[in-house]
Design a protein around this motif. Sequence first.
Motif, PDB file in Angstrom:
ATOM      1  N   ARG A  60     108.064  15.936 -33.621  1.00 23.19           N
ATOM      2  CA  ARG A  60     106.782  15.036 -34.088  1.00 23.19           C
ATOM      3  C   ARG A  60     105.531  15.962 -33.762  1.00 23.19           C
ATOM      4  O   ARG A  60     104.708  16.072 -34.618  1.00 23.19           O
ATOM      5  N   SER A  61     105.545  16.721 -32.519  1.00 27.27           N
ATOM      6  CA  SER A  61     104.459  17.498 -32.163  1.00 27.27           C
ATOM      7  C   SER A  61     104.250  18.732 -33.190  1.00 27.27           C
ATOM      8  O   SER A  61     103.084  19.180 -33.154  1.00 27.27           O
ATOM      9  N   PHE A  62     105.491  19.277 -33.352  1.00 20.79           N
ATOM     10  CA  PHE A  62     105.309  20.669 -34.107  1.00 20.79           C
ATOM     11  C   PHE A  62     106.050  20.311 -35.651  1.00 20.79           C
ATOM     12  O   PHE A  62     107.340  20.850 -35.561  1.00 20.79           O
ATOM     13  N   PRO A  63     105.493  19.725 -36.444  1.00 21.13           N
ATOM     14  CA  PRO A  63     106.214  19.413 -37.683  1.00 21.13           C
ATOM     15  C   PRO A  63     106.546  20.516 -38.699  1.00 21.13           C
ATOM     16  O   PRO A  63     107.422  20.541 -39.560  1.00 21.13           O
ATOM     17  N   SER A  64     105.675  21.582 -38.312  1.00 19.73           N
ATOM     18  CA  SER A  64     105.773  22.961 -39.291  1.00 19.73           C
ATOM     19  C   SER A  64     107.000  23.779 -39.079  1.00 19.73           C
ATOM     20  O   SER A  64     107.461  23.869 -37.728  1.00 19.73           O
ATOM     21  N   ALA A  65     107.786  24.097 -39.920  1.00 20.64           N
ATOM     22  CA  ALA A  65     109.297  24.713 -39.559  1.00 20.64           C
ATOM     23  C   ALA A  65     109.024  26.080 -39.060  1.00 20.64           C
ATOM     24  O   ALA A  65     109.858  26.795 -38.477  1.00 20.64           O
TER      25      ALA A  65
END
Length: 183
Positions: A110-115
Amino acid sequence: MTFRWTAHRFAGGALALDVANSIILRSDAAKSIDRFAAPEQIVTFAEAAIRLSAERGRFPALIAPETEKRPVFLGLREAIDDYFRSSIATGDNDDGRLAELLFACGAALRSFPSATSLGNATAHSALSLLAVETQERLKICGNCGWLFIDRSKNRSRIWCDMAVCGNRQKASRHYYRKKEAEE
């Protein structure tokens, strides 16, 4: 304290284990060193992981977490270490620890949505380690205490890195055998 990230620092065999192994001598509070204590070290870790991690093809670009999201990333690191170290040591999966790991992975995703985020990649790596065939190959290094995947054919590996930990153990045994022979 600054230092270089070398291939040995990525001996875990999975990004999640390399992140968990960022605390050196975890079992000895007096000698323990947190390699992520300085925020710039997380940045250099992410840069090195692109080149040195066993999963570098899976995560070709990694960006370190922003300062305000760093606690989420460090919480994920601790959940990874706690769950896998406990399951290796006891031989069974503690549902409470598994729940904590899944919660930490969810918070990271949730905090780091970027792959391309180190937190996102670490969560995905940790979740992939939950496969039974992978968990059966997880071990704790007999020298430094790091977590690693034993990918040897007969599952007999006992050190995270033969060139470092294996060599240290063999040199130590040789020294003590020689010392005993002299007495």
